[in-house]
Design a protein around this motif. Sequence first.
Motif, PDB file in Angstrom:
ATOM      1  N   TRP A   7       0.935   6.723   7.623  1.00  0.00           N
ATOM      2  CA  TRP A   7       1.995   5.594   7.919  1.00  0.00           C
ATOM      3  C   TRP A   7       2.347   5.438   9.437  1.00  0.00           C
ATOM      4  O   TRP A   7       2.764   4.215   9.783  1.00  0.00           O
ATOM      5  CB  TRP A   7       3.192   5.956   6.991  1.00  0.00           C
ATOM      6  N   LYS A   8       2.429   6.549   9.943  1.00  0.00           N
ATOM      7  CA  LYS A   8       2.984   6.213  11.268  1.00  0.00           C
ATOM      8  C   LYS A   8       1.684   5.402  12.182  1.00  0.00           C
ATOM      9  O   LYS A   8       1.932   4.484  13.211  1.00  0.00           O
ATOM     10  CB  LYS A   8       3.136   7.655  12.077  1.00  0.00           C
TER      11      LYS A   8
ATOM     12  N   PRO B 240       2.177  16.173   0.047  1.00  0.00           N
ATOM     13  CA  PRO B 240       3.109  16.200   0.782  1.00  0.00           C
ATOM     14  C   PRO B 240       3.622  14.871   1.489  1.00  0.00           C
ATOM     15  O   PRO B 240       4.355  14.737   2.125  1.00  0.00           O
ATOM     16  CB  PRO B 240       2.791  17.099   1.900  1.00  0.00           C
ATOM     17  N   GLY B 241       2.850  13.886   1.257  1.00  0.00           N
ATOM     18  CA  GLY B 241       2.949  12.601   1.556  1.00  0.00           C
ATOM     19  C   GLY B 241       1.831  12.188   2.503  1.00  0.00           C
ATOM     20  O   GLY B 241       1.085  13.031   2.949  1.00  0.00           O
TER      21      GLY B 241
ATOM     22  N   VAL C 271       0.878  -1.105  -0.084  1.00  0.00           N
ATOM     23  CA  VAL C 271       0.017  -0.041  -0.001  1.00  0.00           C
ATOM     24  C   VAL C 271       0.772   1.251   0.016  1.00  0.00           C
ATOM     25  O   VAL C 271       0.525   2.220  -0.573  1.00  0.00           O
ATOM     26  CB  VAL C 271      -0.942  -0.158   1.146  1.00  0.00           C
ATOM     27  N   ARG C 272       2.004   1.091   1.003  1.00  0.00           N
ATOM     28  CA  ARG C 272       2.779   2.356   0.686  1.00  0.00           C
ATOM     29  C   ARG C 272       3.610   2.608  -0.567  1.00  0.00           C
ATOM     30  O   ARG C 272       3.617   3.889  -1.098  1.00  0.00           O
ATOM     31  CB  ARG C 272       3.790   2.179   1.936  1.00  0.00           C
TER      32      ARG C 272
ATOM     33  N   LEU D 144       1.357  -2.211  13.596  1.00  0.00           N
ATOM     34  CA  LEU D 144       2.163  -3.195  13.272  1.00  0.00           C
ATOM     35  C   LEU D 144       3.043  -3.482  14.598  1.00  0.00           C
ATOM     36  O   LEU D 144       3.430  -4.887  14.600  1.00  0.00           O
ATOM     37  CB  LEU D 144       3.055  -2.920  12.137  1.00  0.00           C
ATOM     38  N   ALA D 145       3.530  -2.633  15.124  1.00  0.00           N
ATOM     39  CA  ALA D 145       4.473  -2.655  16.247  1.00  0.00           C
ATOM     40  C   ALA D 145       3.701  -3.388  17.232  1.00  0.00           C
ATOM     41  O   ALA D 145       4.169  -4.391  18.048  1.00  0.00           O
ATOM     42  CB  ALA D 145       4.916  -1.243  16.526  1.00  0.00           C
TER      43      ALA D 145
END
Length: 728
Positions: free
Chosen positions: A699-700, A693-694, A652-653, A706-707
Amino acid sequence: MSQLVTLATCSLNQFALDFEGNARRILESIRQAKAAGASLRIGPELEITGYGCLDHFLEADTTTQAWEALAMILANPVCEDILIDIGMPVWHKNVLYNCRIISYNKEILLIRPKLHLANDGNYREMRYFTPWKGETIVEDFYLPPAIEKLTAGQRKCRIGDALIQTRDTCLGTETCEELFTPRSPGSGAGLDGCEIISNSSGSHHELRKLNTRVDLIRQETLRSGGIYLYSNQQGCDGDRLYYDGSAMIIVNGRIVAQGSQFSLSDVEVVTATVDLEDVRSYRSIKSRAMQASHQKAYERVEVELRLSNDSDDFDFDLKPSPEISAKFLLPEEEIAYGPACWLWDYLRRSNQAGFFLPLSGGIDSCATAILVHSMCRLVFKDAVEKKDPQVLKDLLRIAGEPATSSWRPKNPQEIATKIFHTAYLGMETNSSADTRSRAKELASDLGSYHLDLNIDTCYNAVVALFTTVTNFVPKYKMYGGTPATNLALQNIQARLRMVLSYLFAQLLPTVRGRNAKNPDNSNPGGLLVLGSANVDESLRGYLTKYDCSSADINPIGGISKTDLKRFILWSSTNFQLPILQSFIDAPPTAELEPITADYTQSDEADMSMSYAELSVYGTLRKTYKLGPYSMWSRLTHQWGDKLSPQQVYEKVRTFFWFYGINRHKMTTITPSYHAENYSPDDNRFDLRPFLYPGWDWAWKKVEGRLAAMGERATQIPQHAEDENKKSV
């Protein structure tokens, strides 16, 4: 006792601002309706002006000329003794409305404005129009001088949400989008005793959309009974959309008449004979009666007219039309015929001499060529076999033949020979013998005028110029170059192909002696350059800005790679083109890097994702309106049987990275046939920024999830691991 009435609906190929041509087609539809014995005729949405006027709706000329055209239509003797429903824009108290004009024998009975406007996806109706004030609200409307003069003194009529009451039944209208609303206006009108509902539409083709349209109409009449007349525009109205007709008549959920979905005919009238008593019998359910008794009453505009035959003049030969099965095409067939009809409309209305297509030997340009072939087949069928005078007239003009010419093609390939031009623009080091031979064989099978050439001379000249100016020699990555130089050398080839395509498109008609053959021809133009970038490549940005994707029009720009492959397989059998199997079998490649013994460029490797994955990303992004975090969350479930959450995140990223950095390319995308509801077309359909800008916040969040998963984040399902081992 039966009360039989013959009703007519139609599909018209109207053109934005073509007032004279639009009026002519409206009159022809009325003539055909009367010839079939119809006492009521309805037409498509905004049929006098054409639906696609866009900002021209804001000009006073557009509405003024619409009234003038309406007066000319109603003054024609063909309009006598038939109830007519015509669409056009109307100013009322300095507000512009999208309206239906219902008239009988020159008298304007009712102006019915649209209550619910289409204002998403391809549509921006609220940019021009205002929704009417509300259900059952009716006011006086003062008619313009052109109509007052025509009607010998009628100064005003009613405007608003009202019904037409004849001596034997009651009629109401809907307009396009109103059918798709949760509580359509026809429902309330039906509960108040309206027996015939018409819907006049400007509804575009999209793959698999007709099924939804039919289901909505059937459900509306199944619940409460009634006769439903659906009219729709058919053809290209000067934009990316193709309106796909399919006019139909449905009684109590049963289809009794349905027109074609794709056609080259400018006028198609659909009629059916229905029994008003069937509606009354169907509505004898007590639960419906309980709701009907509480329905707010509509104002009725009375007209001295019977739609049905008088009982004393009973026609024993007249009988109700039988139920028929709905006609739905396969998606492959929709692709074969929708863009083909769009191409023909675009060509005949652009006053150009044909098409030019860079034919690479790959599946995308192959699909584009097959669509032109499908167009030629349709033109041959209508012009030669059916002897349609309008299609034949257009064909002779486009082919450069005098109107009096006796030339008649013997097959679709003879049409292609005159109007379809293809070229293989290769490189000695980068182009394979396979793609070159496939392109040549396909061109031969289709009958196109084909050129086979290499562009090395032009390419080398550009590279030499750059080196002379900068004293820097760019190299491919396999010869020690950087990613930047590798990409630059590929882009030189791609952009040179665009420049050469336009050169050939402009001059090939002259080279072939067309203008010398017929110097008085009113159509001496060049060729329309066809693009062949599919919707998935546009979504990913896997194309060079201002390369061959920068064409005049693109018939496959809204179609996914998956659907294109299915279309090619279908065409192989149905168009008798066995060469097409070799296009399916060949791996997709841009052929912009040198071919060596151990390296051949691959599209999917370059994209870092498959075409199947791109279709999923596009659907989730546009149709389901998911951002990066929501897409990852959805795909961890959807792909959880084969990928770990960490792998889904990486995919996805990667997609959003390429989507973001390439979004600017959509600002220059070629006008493309719209067929897929996740099209990234920046100019009409997908209004998103082109500079990003992203997505750091998203994502964080994913990385935090995930962590928290620990080892589970990287665990691949056991059966997926086993399959991977087998494949290795």
